[in-house]
Design a protein around this motif. Structure first.
Motif, PDB file in Angstrom:
ATOM      1  N   ALA A  97       0.806  -1.224   0.000  1.00  0.00           N
ATOM      2  CA  ALA A  97       0.000   0.000   0.000  1.00  0.00           C
ATOM      3  C   ALA A  97       0.842   1.279   0.000  1.00  0.00           C
ATOM      4  O   ALA A  97       0.417   2.309  -0.514  1.00  0.00           O
ATOM      5  CB  ALA A  97      -0.925   0.006   1.217  1.00  0.00           C
ATOM      6  N   LEU A  98       2.053   1.212   0.582  1.00  0.00           N
ATOM      7  CA  LEU A  98       2.789   2.458   0.818  1.00  0.00           C
ATOM      8  C   LEU A  98       4.093   2.522   0.028  1.00  0.00           C
ATOM      9  O   LEU A  98       4.650   1.483  -0.367  1.00  0.00           O
ATOM     10  CB  LEU A  98       3.106   2.593   2.322  1.00  0.00           C
ATOM     11  CG  LEU A  98       1.905   2.502   3.265  1.00  0.00           C
ATOM     12  CD1 LEU A  98       2.359   2.525   4.719  1.00  0.00           C
ATOM     13  CD2 LEU A  98       0.916   3.635   2.997  1.00  0.00           C
ATOM     14  N   ASP A  99       4.590   3.732  -0.159  1.00  0.00           N
ATOM     15  CA  ASP A  99       5.857   3.936  -0.876  1.00  0.00           C
ATOM     16  C   ASP A  99       6.960   3.089  -0.260  1.00  0.00           C
ATOM     17  O   ASP A  99       6.965   2.839   0.954  1.00  0.00           O
ATOM     18  CB  ASP A  99       6.269   5.412  -0.785  1.00  0.00           C
ATOM     19  CG  ASP A  99       5.401   6.288  -1.680  1.00  0.00           C
ATOM     20  OD1 ASP A  99       4.554   5.737  -2.409  1.00  0.00           O
ATOM     21  OD2 ASP A  99       5.584   7.507  -1.646  1.00  0.00           O
ATOM     22  N   GLY A 100       7.904   2.690  -1.094  1.00  0.00           N
ATOM     23  CA  GLY A 100       9.039   1.913  -0.595  1.00  0.00           C
ATOM     24  C   GLY A 100       8.659   0.464  -0.321  1.00  0.00           C
ATOM     25  O   GLY A 100       9.331  -0.228   0.433  1.00  0.00           O
ATOM     26  N   ASP A 101       7.566  -0.009  -0.921  1.00  0.00           N
ATOM     27  CA  ASP A 101       7.076  -1.384  -0.705  1.00  0.00           C
ATOM     28  C   ASP A 101       6.836  -1.669   0.774  1.00  0.00           C
ATOM     29  O   ASP A 101       7.211  -2.722   1.291  1.00  0.00           O
ATOM     30  CB  ASP A 101       8.046  -2.418  -1.316  1.00  0.00           C
ATOM     31  CG  ASP A 101       8.065  -2.334  -2.829  1.00  0.00           C
ATOM     32  OD1 ASP A 101       7.005  -2.001  -3.409  1.00  0.00           O
ATOM     33  OD2 ASP A 101       9.122  -2.563  -3.432  1.00  0.00           O
ATOM     34  N   LEU A 102       6.207  -0.721   1.430  1.00  0.00           N
ATOM     35  CA  LEU A 102       5.855  -0.892   2.849  1.00  0.00           C
ATOM     36  C   LEU A 102       4.341  -0.974   2.984  1.00  0.00           C
ATOM     37  O   LEU A 102       3.603  -0.687   2.043  1.00  0.00           O
ATOM     38  CB  LEU A 102       6.394   0.292   3.664  1.00  0.00           C
ATOM     39  CG  LEU A 102       7.920   0.480   3.611  1.00  0.00           C
ATOM     40  CD1 LEU A 102       8.332   1.771   4.306  1.00  0.00           C
ATOM     41  CD2 LEU A 102       8.632  -0.713   4.251  1.00  0.00           C
ATOM     42  N   GLY A 107      -4.516  -5.215  -3.746  1.00  0.00           N
ATOM     43  CA  GLY A 107      -4.716  -5.844  -5.054  1.00  0.00           C
ATOM     44  C   GLY A 107      -3.716  -5.339  -6.081  1.00  0.00           C
ATOM     45  O   GLY A 107      -3.584  -5.915  -7.152  1.00  0.00           O
ATOM     46  N   GLY A 108      -3.018  -4.268  -5.767  1.00  0.00           N
ATOM     47  CA  GLY A 108      -2.048  -3.692  -6.709  1.00  0.00           C
ATOM     48  C   GLY A 108      -2.186  -2.177  -6.737  1.00  0.00           C
ATOM     49  O   GLY A 108      -3.276  -1.654  -6.935  1.00  0.00           O
ATOM     50  N   PRO A 223      -6.238  -0.753   1.915  1.00  0.00           N
ATOM     51  CA  PRO A 223      -7.026  -1.962   1.702  1.00  0.00           C
ATOM     52  C   PRO A 223      -7.946  -2.327   2.870  1.00  0.00           C
ATOM     53  O   PRO A 223      -8.559  -3.391   2.839  1.00  0.00           O
ATOM     54  CB  PRO A 223      -5.960  -3.046   1.509  1.00  0.00           C
ATOM     55  CG  PRO A 223      -4.819  -2.576   2.348  1.00  0.00           C
ATOM     56  CD  PRO A 223      -4.846  -1.084   2.284  1.00  0.00           C
ATOM     57  N   GLY A 224      -8.058  -1.470   3.871  1.00  0.00           N
ATOM     58  CA  GLY A 224      -9.027  -1.706   4.937  1.00  0.00           C
ATOM     59  C   GLY A 224     -10.374  -1.124   4.507  1.00  0.00           C
ATOM     60  O   GLY A 224     -10.644  -0.968   3.314  1.00  0.00           O
ATOM     61  N   ALA A 225     -11.193  -0.771   5.501  1.00  0.00           N
ATOM     62  CA  ALA A 225     -12.530  -0.251   5.193  1.00  0.00           C
ATOM     63  C   ALA A 225     -12.411   1.103   4.496  1.00  0.00           C
ATOM     64  O   ALA A 225     -11.523   1.899   4.818  1.00  0.00           O
ATOM     65  CB  ALA A 225     -13.314  -0.103   6.485  1.00  0.00           C
ATOM     66  N   GLN A 295      -5.912   8.371  -2.095  1.00  0.00           N
ATOM     67  CA  GLN A 295      -4.527   8.004  -1.754  1.00  0.00           C
ATOM     68  C   GLN A 295      -3.900   7.203  -2.884  1.00  0.00           C
ATOM     69  O   GLN A 295      -4.588   6.489  -3.611  1.00  0.00           O
ATOM     70  CB  GLN A 295      -4.475   7.233  -0.435  1.00  0.00           C
ATOM     71  CG  GLN A 295      -5.398   6.038  -0.400  1.00  0.00           C
ATOM     72  CD  GLN A 295      -4.959   4.996   0.606  1.00  0.00           C
ATOM     73  OE1 GLN A 295      -3.850   5.027   1.118  1.00  0.00           O
ATOM     74  NE2 GLN A 295      -5.824   4.038   0.875  1.00  0.00           N
ATOM     75  N   PHE A 296      -2.589   7.352  -3.016  1.00  0.00           N
ATOM     76  CA  PHE A 296      -1.879   6.638  -4.075  1.00  0.00           C
ATOM     77  C   PHE A 296      -0.398   6.604  -3.726  1.00  0.00           C
ATOM     78  O   PHE A 296       0.067   7.383  -2.892  1.00  0.00           O
ATOM     79  CB  PHE A 296      -2.094   7.323  -5.442  1.00  0.00           C
ATOM     80  CG  PHE A 296      -1.654   8.769  -5.484  1.00  0.00           C
ATOM     81  CD1 PHE A 296      -0.371   9.114  -5.900  1.00  0.00           C
ATOM     82  CD2 PHE A 296      -2.512   9.784  -5.095  1.00  0.00           C
ATOM     83  CE1 PHE A 296       0.036  10.443  -5.932  1.00  0.00           C
ATOM     84  CE2 PHE A 296      -2.105  11.116  -5.123  1.00  0.00           C
ATOM     85  CZ  PHE A 296      -0.834  11.450  -5.546  1.00  0.00           C
TER      86      PHE A 296
END
Ligand code: GLY
Length: 312
Positions: A97-102, A107-108, A223-225, A295-296
């Motif tokens: 979900a977060l920058d730096g693969d954190l 789903g992508g 990816p939560g609610a 968010q992205f």
């Protein structure tokens, strides 16, 4: 190895295994059913949570304990008519979900193509040692397959290993593969369906030389609610950025407005002469779009761009 009860799984973990090791609930667990256990104790605790505490319900009835594969993930998509395969350019998803693969798995969150840790020779090896044998094995098992074969691979020191197969296009990989494919797709898919892949003409192999980078715009909380029904602004302005294509995902038309209707809301794909150029175009378009709590990730394609620069 696959286990149906906790004592057997734990006995196996007590044997001569090297760690980290992966403990997986075999059923669906919303992307949360995989534990990378660094030690034997962590692995035993994971088995207990899945099989004794049943945190994933019946999805934890069967637990898989498998080798941990360090390396870089890449997606290989191929079309097959059951006899031969047509391998499409490599693509890379950004699952966290977060920058730096954190952060948590999603789903992508974005993708890049072409890009990934395999050169032309590596792709040929994947084709001859993974994809073609799979197709032939399915045919021998009297389950001939025609369609999209999408292999999720981990490429490490020992080469490419299969993490998973899907029989569909990847999301968001498709959003960076198809915009570069200058073929008549209906004709290509007809050849696949009719078992005539070997009759495809040269026009089916025409690819745009540009790189594609796609950024997924998500609803706050994903990816939560997350909330639905928020109006999306700026789509027309974003579409006017040269080299940009926007795909709706979790969207809905409501009273003349486009509103959010899912966790992953939009895919903004930029095509450019380099990864950097494609990234710049995609993020320029992203900057024009707005919906509440959008968010992205800001680093989609960054790793691929660095790899491309260092390989000259
Ligand atoms: N990109 C992940 C998937 O489509 O499953």
């Amino acid at each position: 190895r696959t286990f149906r009860d906790a004592p057997d799984a734990k006995l196996y973990l007590e044997s001569e295994l090297s760690f980290p090791i992966v403990v997986k609930a075999s059923g669906l667990a919303a992307g949360k059913g995989v534990v990378i256990a660094q030690t034997k104790d962590e692995a035993i605790a994971a088995v207990d949570r899945m099989m004794a505490e049943r945190v994933f319900g019946s999805s934890g009835d069967v637990v898989v304990i498998e080798e941990y594969l360090p390396g870089e993930e890449v997606s290989v998509h191929a079309l097959t008519d059951g006899r031969s395969v047509l391998t499409l350019p490599l693509s890379q998803d950004h699952k966290r979900a977060l920058d730096g693969d954190l952060g948590p798995n999603t789903g992508g969150m974005g993708a890049v193509s072409p890009g990934g840790p395999l050169d032309a020779e590596g792709i040929e090896r994947v084709e001859s040692s993974i994809l073609v044998p799979t197709i032939h094995a399915l045919a021998r098992a009297k389950r001939p397959f025609r369609g999209v074969l999408y292999a999720g691979l981990m490429v490490g020191r020992a080469g490419a290993k299969v993490l998973e197969y899907n029989v569909r296009f990847g999301d968001p990989e498709t959003q960076v593969i198809l915009p570069r494919w200058n073929a008549d797709l209906a004709s290509v898919f007809r050849h696949v369906a009719e078992g005539r892949l070997d009759e495809l003409g040269a026009e089916a192999f025409q690819w745009d030389s540009r790189v594609a980078v796609s950024v997924v715009l998500c609803a706050g909380g994903y990816p939560g609610a997350f909330k639905r029904g928020d109006p999306i602004r700026g789509l027309k302005e974003a579409e006017r950025v040269p080299g940009v294509v926007i795909f709706g995902a979790g969207v809905e038309q409501r009273g003349g407005e486009v509103v959010t209707a899912g966790g992953r809301v939009l895919n903004v794909t930029g095509l450019g002469k380099s990864v950097e150029d494609a990234r710049t175009r995609a993020y320029e378009a992203v900057a024009k779009i707005h919906f509440e709590a959008m968010q992205f990730r800001k680093d989609i394609g960054q790793k691929a761009g660095r790899a491309a620069r260092s390989s000259g």
